[in-house]
Design a protein around this motif. Sequence first.
Motif, short mmCIF file in Angstrom:
data_model
loop_
_atom_site.label_atom_id
_atom_site.label_comp_id
_atom_site.label_asym_id
_atom_site.label_seq_id
_atom_site.Cartn_x
_atom_site.Cartn_y
_atom_site.Cartn_z
N ASN A 139 -39.18 44.89 -79.55
CA ASN A 139 -39.16 46.26 -80.07
C ASN A 139 -39.59 46.24 -81.55
O ASN A 139 -38.81 46.57 -82.45
CB ASN A 139 -37.77 46.87 -79.90
CG ASN A 139 -37.75 48.35 -80.21
OD1 ASN A 139 -38.78 49.00 -80.31
ND2 ASN A 139 -36.55 48.89 -80.38
N ARG B 136 -35.45 42.85 -76.30
CA ARG B 136 -34.82 43.50 -75.16
C ARG B 136 -34.67 42.55 -73.97
O ARG B 136 -35.49 41.63 -73.78
CB ARG B 136 -35.68 44.69 -74.71
CG ARG B 136 -35.86 45.78 -75.76
CD ARG B 136 -34.67 46.70 -75.83
NE ARG B 136 -34.91 47.85 -76.69
CZ ARG B 136 -35.48 49.00 -76.29
NH1 ARG B 136 -35.88 49.15 -75.05
NH2 ARG B 136 -35.63 49.99 -77.15
N HIS C 2 -29.97 42.73 -79.06
CA HIS C 2 -30.64 43.03 -77.80
C HIS C 2 -31.42 44.34 -77.84
O HIS C 2 -32.03 44.70 -76.83
CB HIS C 2 -29.62 43.05 -76.66
CG HIS C 2 -29.09 41.69 -76.32
ND1 HIS C 2 -29.74 40.82 -75.48
CD2 HIS C 2 -27.98 41.03 -76.76
CE1 HIS C 2 -29.05 39.70 -75.38
NE2 HIS C 2 -27.99 39.80 -76.14
N ASP C 3 -31.42 45.01 -78.98
CA ASP C 3 -32.31 46.16 -79.12
C ASP C 3 -33.65 45.72 -79.71
O ASP C 3 -34.69 46.31 -79.43
CB ASP C 3 -31.67 47.24 -79.99
CG ASP C 3 -32.45 48.55 -79.92
OD1 ASP C 3 -32.92 48.91 -78.81
OD2 ASP C 3 -32.60 49.21 -80.96
N ASN D 182 -34.37 46.02 -69.55
CA ASN D 182 -34.51 47.18 -70.43
C ASN D 182 -35.69 47.00 -71.38
O ASN D 182 -35.53 46.96 -72.61
CB ASN D 182 -33.21 47.40 -71.23
CG ASN D 182 -33.29 48.62 -72.13
OD1 ASN D 182 -33.95 49.62 -71.80
ND2 ASN D 182 -32.63 48.56 -73.28
#
Length: 576
Positions: free
Chosen positions: A308, A366, A362-363, A370
């Motif tokens: 991301n 990912r 985990h953002d 997700n």
Amino acid sequence: MTKTKDQLRSARWFAPDDLRSFGHRSRMMQLGYDEEDFRDKPIIGILDTWSELNSCHAHFPERVKEVKRGVLQAGGFPVQMPSLSVDESNTKPTSMLYRNMLAMETEEMIRSHPLDGVVLMGGCDKTTPGLVMGAISAGVPMIYLPAGPMIRGNYAGKILGSGSDAWKYWDERRAGNLSEAEWIGIQGGIARSAGTCMTMGTASTMTAIADALGLTLPGASSIPAVDSGHQRMASACGRRIVEMVWEDLTPDQIVTEAACRNAAIVAMATGCSTNAVVHLIAIARRAGVPLTLDDLDALGRVTPLIANVRPSGKDYLMEDFYYAGGLRALMHQIRERLDCTALTVTGKTMGENLEGAQVYNHDVIRPLSNPVYEEGSLAVLRGNLCPDGAVIKPAACDPKYHIHQGPALVFDSYPEMKKAVDDENLDITPDHVMVLRNAGPLGGPGFPEWGMLPIPKALIKQGHRDMLRISDARMSGTSYGACVLHVSPESFIGGPLALLKTGDIVRLDLPNRNLDMLVSDEELAARKAAWKAPEPRFQRGWGWLFSRHVTQADQGCDFDFLQSDFGKTAGEPDIY
């Protein structure tokens, strides 16, 4: 295999008791070295692409010292070899014109000097592929030291991403929404340290590819340029390359079909630059791996984008990616898709190098459950506008343009296009398809980054920030938008893009990978018969050589005579 000191490549220069070796040894003594400094030791070339105009590599003078320290610690003899810098920011018409020059220089510097192994120091966009391509062809042990990304940009409390936010705020400036003081503030805050673009642009893409190929120390590509870990990594490169010489661990053992596939998968998962296509194909083919556009598209269809990081991601930059675990963590996340038996410069397999890697945010990185985008970063299109292929970055454009049909507005040159987009009275709608041609490898010249055509001022003032654009040019890896690039064959040599006319209807069908102009075959044949080739861009020098030997975008834009299947491939001629 373990080498002995008499098997060192440098021994051919310094060991024999003859007149030529006497000359080599005496000149080394002229430099102030005793024979014990360089005899019977691996001589390590440090190929350094520093220059005072290359801001990405501003820290390299210190890193050279740290590499030397590591080489000396391991019992080697380090020598710095300045190399062509090909910086992205100040080279015109484009640094891509000189990537192959750096590759040739790298190969010939290694081949012609008494080097047993090399540390390649690069990072700015074209330095990674140029150095790696040349070193693969030279065939001596090599390790790549990536420059690392710069720290986050900042202005007025906002985090800025190099390239991406420049394009964003330039549109706002053109629309009258940004004052001169704000524009100057952004200018001073968007690049605040040594290092490469801190978005997932071409520089971070290509160093990640070098990492995934197994050519760097594990995870080295993620370390920010000014982090103390980067200094330690530089010394570790110096120590490791000496060990690689004794182990005779050469690039042909590392850059294999499995490694190239790993690199392509990792590139897709990171949200890579479209430039990755051209460079990875060129690197693979130097190693004798016949990587194609179709191979990359097939991997893109099944590889989710999980980093991301801007511009394909929405929220984060490379510094955040590093703190989240970096490339090792991302690769560990997708390890079941990789060939973990591939050998790396550590002498261990990729799987061994990934042991213990963890994701800490985990953002930013990912999970597969997700992803940022279900498919990978790139897609390859074909059709009567691009029979040999074109490239688009689906995750970085407005989804409404994934299927689009509209009239073409065609420009034959960059100045013509630039003048038109600044005309507030330009007759254009968001449904139009802007087209720039004569901007490919030969037409540009050199394949410049002109493919992210500016949104016309007339549309910006209406609130539009994206539209379908097509070109045989490249675009910066920090760019975004509905841009179809690398149209091949290019218009300058009579590719179908040369036959498109303003008003012709163009249709993009991304899910089915099609790009066509809705013009009959009979009409296209008539236009082809009437087409006249433009005058060559160059009549002398490097450009003359480039224009006669560069391949098209789908072939990697390498020189035809430098690919692995050209001429003698049995190794160095014994002419010393």
